[in-house]
Each structure stands twice: as structure tokens, then as C-alpha cells.
Design a protein around this motif. Structure first.
Motif, PDB file in Angstrom:
ATOM      1  N   SER A  86     -24.399 -36.541  26.646  1.00  6.67           N
ATOM      2  CA  SER A  86     -25.851 -35.828  26.677  1.00  6.67           C
ATOM      3  C   SER A  86     -25.910 -34.653  25.874  1.00  6.67           C
ATOM      4  O   SER A  86     -24.922 -33.930  25.239  1.00  6.67           O
ATOM      5  CB  SER A  86     -26.019 -35.406  28.138  1.00  6.67           C
ATOM      6  N   TRP A  87     -27.257 -34.282  25.484  1.00  8.75           N
ATOM      7  CA  TRP A  87     -27.620 -33.131  24.887  1.00  8.75           C
ATOM      8  C   TRP A  87     -27.107 -31.890  25.526  1.00  8.75           C
ATOM      9  O   TRP A  87     -26.742 -30.830  24.906  1.00  8.75           O
ATOM     10  CB  TRP A  87     -29.193 -32.900  24.267  1.00  8.75           C
ATOM     11  N   GLU A  88     -27.159 -31.846  27.042  1.00  8.28           N
ATOM     12  CA  GLU A  88     -26.842 -30.975  27.537  1.00  8.28           C
ATOM     13  C   GLU A  88     -25.461 -30.550  27.633  1.00  8.28           C
ATOM     14  O   GLU A  88     -24.935 -29.428  27.334  1.00  8.28           O
ATOM     15  CB  GLU A  88     -27.207 -31.107  29.040  1.00  8.28           C
ATOM     16  N   ASP A  89     -24.503 -31.576  27.582  1.00  4.02           N
ATOM     17  CA  ASP A  89     -23.206 -31.354  27.331  1.00  4.02           C
ATOM     18  C   ASP A  89     -22.949 -30.784  25.803  1.00  4.02           C
ATOM     19  O   ASP A  89     -21.836 -30.046  25.702  1.00  4.02           O
ATOM     20  CB  ASP A  89     -22.600 -32.792  27.718  1.00  4.02           C
ATOM     21  N   ALA A  90     -23.514 -31.280  25.027  1.00  2.00           N
ATOM     22  CA  ALA A  90     -23.392 -30.740  23.751  1.00  2.00           C
ATOM     23  C   ALA A  90     -23.638 -29.274  23.673  1.00  2.00           C
ATOM     24  O   ALA A  90     -22.844 -28.406  22.940  1.00  2.00           O
ATOM     25  CB  ALA A  90     -24.249 -31.502  22.655  1.00  2.00           C
ATOM     26  N   ALA A  91     -24.617 -28.877  24.481  1.00  2.00           N
ATOM     27  CA  ALA A  91     -24.955 -27.444  24.419  1.00  2.00           C
ATOM     28  C   ALA A  91     -23.938 -26.669  24.873  1.00  2.00           C
ATOM     29  O   ALA A  91     -23.494 -25.752  24.413  1.00  2.00           O
ATOM     30  CB  ALA A  91     -26.400 -27.176  24.862  1.00  2.00           C
ATOM     31  N   VAL A  95     -32.279 -25.613  18.423  1.00  2.00           N
ATOM     32  CA  VAL A  95     -33.335 -25.959  17.141  1.00  2.00           C
ATOM     33  C   VAL A  95     -33.675 -27.227  17.333  1.00  2.00           C
ATOM     34  O   VAL A  95     -34.795 -27.637  16.933  1.00  2.00           O
ATOM     35  CB  VAL A  95     -32.578 -25.090  16.194  1.00  2.00           C
ATOM     36  N   ASP A  96     -32.795 -28.048  17.062  1.00  2.00           N
ATOM     37  CA  ASP A  96     -32.898 -29.353  16.816  1.00  2.00           C
ATOM     38  C   ASP A  96     -31.930 -30.417  17.658  1.00  2.00           C
ATOM     39  O   ASP A  96     -30.820 -30.077  17.841  1.00  2.00           O
ATOM     40  CB  ASP A  96     -32.863 -29.727  15.208  1.00  2.00           C
ATOM     41  N   TYR A 122     -24.772 -37.593  21.023  1.00  2.00           N
ATOM     42  CA  TYR A 122     -25.621 -36.676  21.033  1.00  2.00           C
ATOM     43  C   TYR A 122     -25.494 -35.560  20.395  1.00  2.00           C
ATOM     44  O   TYR A 122     -24.440 -34.715  20.549  1.00  2.00           O
ATOM     45  CB  TYR A 122     -25.958 -36.271  22.613  1.00  2.00           C
ATOM     46  N   ARG A 123     -26.441 -35.241  19.288  1.00  2.24           N
ATOM     47  CA  ARG A 123     -26.127 -33.866  18.594  1.00  2.24           C
ATOM     48  C   ARG A 123     -26.965 -32.946  18.610  1.00  2.24           C
ATOM     49  O   ARG A 123     -28.365 -33.174  18.705  1.00  2.24           O
ATOM     50  CB  ARG A 123     -25.804 -34.388  17.028  1.00  2.24           C
ATOM     51  N   ILE A 124     -26.643 -31.399  18.547  1.00  3.24           N
ATOM     52  CA  ILE A 124     -27.490 -30.546  18.671  1.00  3.24           C
ATOM     53  C   ILE A 124     -27.312 -29.488  17.393  1.00  3.24           C
ATOM     54  O   ILE A 124     -26.126 -29.315  16.938  1.00  3.24           O
ATOM     55  CB  ILE A 124     -27.482 -29.796  19.951  1.00  3.24           C
ATOM     56  N   ASN A 125     -28.424 -28.971  17.118  1.00  6.03           N
ATOM     57  CA  ASN A 125     -28.312 -27.721  16.158  1.00  6.03           C
ATOM     58  C   ASN A 125     -29.068 -26.476  16.912  1.00  6.03           C
ATOM     59  O   ASN A 125     -29.890 -26.657  17.681  1.00  6.03           O
ATOM     60  CB  ASN A 125     -29.250 -27.967  14.884  1.00  6.03           C
ATOM     61  N   ALA A 126     -28.015 -25.532  17.080  1.00  3.75           N
ATOM     62  CA  ALA A 126     -28.225 -24.304  18.149  1.00  3.75           C
ATOM     63  C   ALA A 126     -28.038 -23.160  17.284  1.00  3.75           C
ATOM     64  O   ALA A 126     -27.401 -22.904  16.672  1.00  3.75           O
ATOM     65  CB  ALA A 126     -27.641 -24.750  19.197  1.00  3.75           C
TER      66      ALA A 126
END
Length: 67
Positions: free
Chosen positions: A17-22, A42-43, A56-60
Motif C-alpha cells: 500500500s501507499w501507507e506501507d511505502a510511507a 508529495v505524490d 505502490y510508490r510515493i514521493n515524500a
């Protein structure tokens, strides 16, 4: 004395998930950075394979106190 905060930009990904990525981003950053105060997503994006999300990928941005 006022506090100074530094911000770094990180990329992270997860199969769950995105939460796990964070969470992975914060965990990885905490290995070399102490005093993390926040994460700002951010994205968000995802890699799709056979009509299913596989990454699931994040830019933070992660902020932490400078001593």
C-alpha cells in the motif's frame, strides 16, 4: 532558542500500500537521520501489471530537527 528543521525528499515503494511505502520511507531515513518530525506525501503513483497494481510508490518530504 528557536529550532531549525531540515527537509529531504525521498522515494519509496511497497507491494502492499501507499501507507506501507510511507512507513518504509520513514524507517529507512531513521537509520541515518535522528529526530524525524513529519512526512509529507508529495505524490503517489503505482506500477500496474496485468490490470493489477503491483507496486505502490510515493514521493515524500521528510522533516527533522537540526541540532
Amino acid at each position: 532558542m528557536s529550532k531549525v528543521v531540515k527537509v529531504i525528499e525521498v522515494l519509496a515503494q511497497s507491494d502492499k500500500s501507499w501507507e506501507d511505502a510511507a512507513a518504509k520511507a520513514v524507517k529507512a531515513a531513521s537509520k541515518s537521520i535522528k529526530g524525524i518530525k513529519s512526512i509529507y506525501i508529495v505524490d503517489m503513483s503505482a506500477k500496474v501489471d496485468n490490470d493489477k497494481i503491483v507496486k505502490y510508490r510515493i514521493n515524500a518530504k521528510i522533516s527533522f530537527l537540526i541540532k
